[in-house]
Design an enzyme around this catalytic site. Sequence first.
Site, PDB file in Angstrom:
ATOM      1  N   SER A 299      42.913  39.725  34.195  1.00 57.75           N
ATOM      2  CA  SER A 299      43.376  38.345  34.854  1.00 57.75           C
ATOM      3  C   SER A 299      43.652  38.514  36.186  1.00 57.75           C
ATOM      4  O   SER A 299      42.625  38.869  37.157  1.00 57.75           O
ATOM      5  CB  SER A 299      44.196  37.914  33.976  1.00 57.75           C
ATOM      6  OG  SER A 299      44.492  36.586  34.228  1.00 57.75           O
ATOM      7  N   ASP A 310      34.580  43.375  46.530  1.00 58.42           N
ATOM      8  CA  ASP A 310      33.629  42.487  47.229  1.00 58.42           C
ATOM      9  C   ASP A 310      33.652  42.497  48.928  1.00 58.42           C
ATOM     10  O   ASP A 310      32.728  42.485  49.551  1.00 58.42           O
ATOM     11  CB  ASP A 310      33.878  40.987  47.140  1.00 58.42           C
ATOM     12  CG  ASP A 310      33.151  40.480  45.519  1.00 58.42           C
ATOM     13  OD1 ASP A 310      32.969  41.459  45.021  1.00 58.42           O
ATOM     14  OD2 ASP A 310      33.133  39.398  45.300  1.00 58.42           O
ATOM     15  N   LYS A 324      38.710  39.047  31.987  1.00 61.51           N
ATOM     16  CA  LYS A 324      39.216  37.799  31.840  1.00 61.51           C
ATOM     17  C   LYS A 324      39.046  36.861  33.042  1.00 61.51           C
ATOM     18  O   LYS A 324      39.668  37.103  34.030  1.00 61.51           O
ATOM     19  CB  LYS A 324      40.519  37.777  31.419  1.00 61.51           C
ATOM     20  CG  LYS A 324      41.194  36.529  31.068  1.00 61.51           C
ATOM     21  CD  LYS A 324      42.620  36.317  30.887  1.00 61.51           C
ATOM     22  CE  LYS A 324      43.439  34.960  30.573  1.00 61.51           C
ATOM     23  NZ  LYS A 324      43.307  34.139  31.839  1.00 61.51           N
TER      24      LYS A 324
END
Length: 530
Positions: A299, A310, A324
């Site tokens: 999460s 990224d 999740k």
Amino acid sequence: MKNKKFQIWLPVLLSVIMVLGMVIGYKLRKDTAGASSFLRNKQNSAIAQVVSIIDKMYVDNENVDSLQAKAINNLLMQLDPHSVYISAEQLQILNDQTKGSYQGMGIGFELIRDSVVITNVVKDGPAFKAGVQVGDRFLAFNDSIKLSGPQRSPDGVVNLLYRLGNKIKVQLAHNNKISTINIEKAILPVSSIDAAYMIDSVTAYVKLNKFSETTYHDFMMALEKLKAAGMKQLLLDLRGNSGGLLSSATEVVNEFLLQDQLIVYTEGSKVGRIEYRCKRDGLYPSLKMAILVDETTASASEIVAGSLQDWDRATIIGRRTFGKGLVQDQFRLSNGDALRLTVARYFTPLGRNIQKPYNDGVENYKNELAARFHNGETVFGDTSSPKGKAYTTPKGHVVYGGGGITPDVFVPFDSTLLPRQAADLFLKGILTKFTFLYYMQHKVVLDKMKTPVDLVKAIQPVDKIWQPLSVFAKNDGVDITTLSADAKANILEKFEAFIAKAVYGSQGYFEINNEDDSIVKKGLEVINSN
């Protein structure tokens, strides 16, 4: 055959992650105003009518509140694994976890030989002020609620502490002398940091256990001290971090990026797209970083790992994360209960949604972690080849979505270290109980040690505890006498770490445990080579 050895302990691990992921979620907005009429809404009147008829006419007496909760949860299971109905009592517990504080006595305890034994007392907390000491046994609450012996309450100490009032009469035994004291619960802080220390002269290590309202403050205070101690690079450990508040996760990420860089965005058919960007330049935009993850990283912690991956700001090391990527909002109901409903998906800056598939049903979803161990992914990594859409980072690295964050550097789980008997030793709490009893027997000497390293030196040779540990485990039905040399060495290493925890708390545990932790070792190797 090796994979079958995990069948005992994997469901327990999975249950912990599933419960935390489902009920805590990672985004708790202000309660929605219209939710109090949920059960009175005409579209849902059938549920209320059926429950009412059962209450009035059914042949046996039934708990209609329980029936109603089951009916709603069965309905939610048709949607996704993370939409959930929460009772008022559960809601209070979960809200405490996200606040970074709780109302309690300030104790830690173990159930040892059918007695509630106090293993930790928070300094200046209510129990401390009332004179409770490590090693005391709690016998009863409010005279009638027995905590020890055959008449012990089945509700458990934690549930009792939440249910009982602020003032509790406690019968306890100290050095076999029984007395009665009154303890008034108080609001106590819970740190999001399990450990923060310099692992060598330039490398800082921070273990972050959750994202609560106080996480950002805790984290920044820790980094400030580490910077003063010479921090030039950081190992951020998110293993076991099942999430928490989105706002706390984005605040942490902000400190490693620049103003206006996208951290994460959420999108749902009813709520549209919401972007979370850096509000300013972070204080550590060029700090060399490695983030440690595994299948228990979920999460909000996946947002941190995915966002920094990224933007090429951190190397991700370990094993594929939980997966999740669903956002829950909370709706308060008229009866005091709550509904946490999935309203959106979250996406990393490159557009990755890391939610693993759940279209085969909740049971298959629950078993997905166990399947990773059984099919060899956690050992060989050969089944974790990304199958989702490929994305390219600014520096040309290829990353994937659709089922957790895949690490840049894979570290296998060593299955030889945890055969069934060793797993039982941990899951049944046998080793922690044995360690505490050992600590109490040697407390006078061990409490004088100045550092965790000094402490471990004081208990050498550690092999001397193997025989009494074997006898202790045998009394609980676990035979460890036939374990391999590697498995035995791993247990003894964990014993050293647990002893350090008994004296120095969680930081002591990680300072010792990290010396033999394969993912920490790989993290150091990678961060020093870049």
